[in-house]
Design a protein around this motif. Structure first.
Motif: not given
Length: 388
Positions: A128-149
């Motif tokens: 038997d093998e059991k693991r627990v993980a948690f997914v963040n349902l909040r907003e993931i903020r501050g993902l930077k972007f910039g046009t490469r050209g």
């Protein structure tokens, strides 16, 4: 000796794993989207639960923080998803001598000896093998972007394609936790962050494709300088797209929440085009101001000459010319439609129009020339007509 070693290992493992566990989420940082479950081993110097990390006993408690979803994984994949905040009692693990229901249904001997016998065949390991993980349902903020050209923006105000560079950030949130775990998170992973270039790279590429299309769709209605104020419309346009970032909810259980444009820069060539345009526009505006003043003076002179030609004399011509010029458009000498104060009813009745005044003075001049009116009578009537 191998079988005896496996037997001792089995018994030791069974005894160690009888303890019920308390599981909660590891700390999240700003961009962590999946965090592993951690087991509480001790509290204030008490306790010593050092059983296997991948075994969950019946009666264990899983604490689910606000705005997270807890996933229990078995060897085959997702076993349970828990989205209600609070403490959840787990019942699908190994039987425990410390669990009242297990003791009542199986008894102490069956629990211990049965598990030990099962483990001997796997060299002391539990199947038997059991693991627990948690997914963040909040907003993931501050993902930077910039046009490469440079991005070509057809600005209708300037009437040309302008090359711009755009920089900012965007926000995402998990909208379907199970779909996100199944389709986006790699298999057998209980810790995942969007700071990982491999995790963020695909999202960023698809976002930029959608962002460029959304920005170009605004060029019909907005100047390039107005783009930073249209972030909500850009986000809505991306969400409604049938490709790239618009497909995230169905593909990944992830949605784009907001877009923030921090800066828009022109390329060197476009900056020069805008500068030349501004200089020419300023020159045309100055020319128009001078032309308008000259036309106003010319209109006054033409009207005054016309009044003089109708026999009202130089003084009357100048007076009528100035008054009439103020009520006419200097470009075509026609009546201008600009708002004026509404006269009282008595004033509207007592004050004749300019055409009526001119016509009355013409008739008075004819009477003066015919000798019917004296000069004094003509002057008196003229003052009356003019309201002097």
């Amino acid at each position: 000796m191998g079988i005896l070693d496996a037997a001792f290992d089995s018994i030791g493992g069974v005894l160690a794993d009888q303890w019920k566990d308390i599981v909660t989420a590891a700390p999240f940082d700003e961009h962590t989207i999946v965090s592993p479950g951690i087991r509480k081993n001790a509290q204030n110097g008490r306790g010593g639960n050092f059983g296997a990390e991948d075994i969950l006993s019946n009666g264990s408690i899983i604490f689910v923080p606000e705005n997270t979803a807890a996933f229990v994984f078995s060897q085959a994949g997702i076993e349970q998803v828990i989205t209600t905040p609070g403490g959840f009692e787990y019942r699908d693990g190994e039987a425990s001598v410390f669990d009242e229901r297990d003791r009542r249904e199986k008894g102490l001997g069956k629990i211990l000896l049965g598990q030990a016998a099962d483990r001997i065949g796997f060299s002391g390991m539990s199947q038997d093998e059991k693991r627990v993980a948690f997914v963040n349902l909040r907003e993931i903020r501050g993902l930077k972007f910039g046009t490469r050209g440079p991005l070509a923006y057809n600005d209708l105000f300037y009437g040309t394609d302008l090359e711009i560079y755009s920089y900012g950030s965007f926000t995402v949130a998990v909208c379907d936790a199970e779909r996100f775990v199944r389709n986006f998170v790699p298999a057998n992973v209980t810790s995942y962050t969007l700071d990982d270039p491999r995790a963020r790279g695909q999202l960023l590429s698809e976002f930029l494709n959608s962002y460029i299309a959304a920005v170009n769709s605004l060029s019909v209605d907005y100047r390039v300088s107005q783009l930073p104020s249209q972030t909500n419309e850009i986000a809505a346009s991306i969400a409604a797209e049938d490709e790239n970032a618009g497909t995230w909810p169905e593909r990944f259980g992830l949605k784009l929440v907001a877009v923030a444009i921090e800066n828009i820069e022109f390329s060197e060539q476009s900056r020069e085009l805008v500068r030349q345009f501004s200089e020419k526009k300023m020159g045309v505006r100055a020319y128009e101001d001078v032309s308008q003043r000259a036309a106003n003076v010319a209109a006054q002179q033409m009207i005054a000459q016309g009044v003089r030609d109708n026999g009202l004399g130089d003084g009357g011509g100048m007076l009528f010319g100035m008054n009439l010029a103020q009520s006419l458009s200097p470009m075509d000498a026609s009546a201008a439609s600009r708002p004026t104060a509404t006269p009282a009813p008595s004033e509207r009745a007592a004050t004749p129009s300019l055409d009526d005044q001119i016509e009355a003075l013409k008739k008075l001049k004819d009477l003066l020339d015919a000798g019917i009116l004296s000069q004094e009578e003509f002057d008196a009537k003229k003052r009356e007509v003019l309201g002097l």
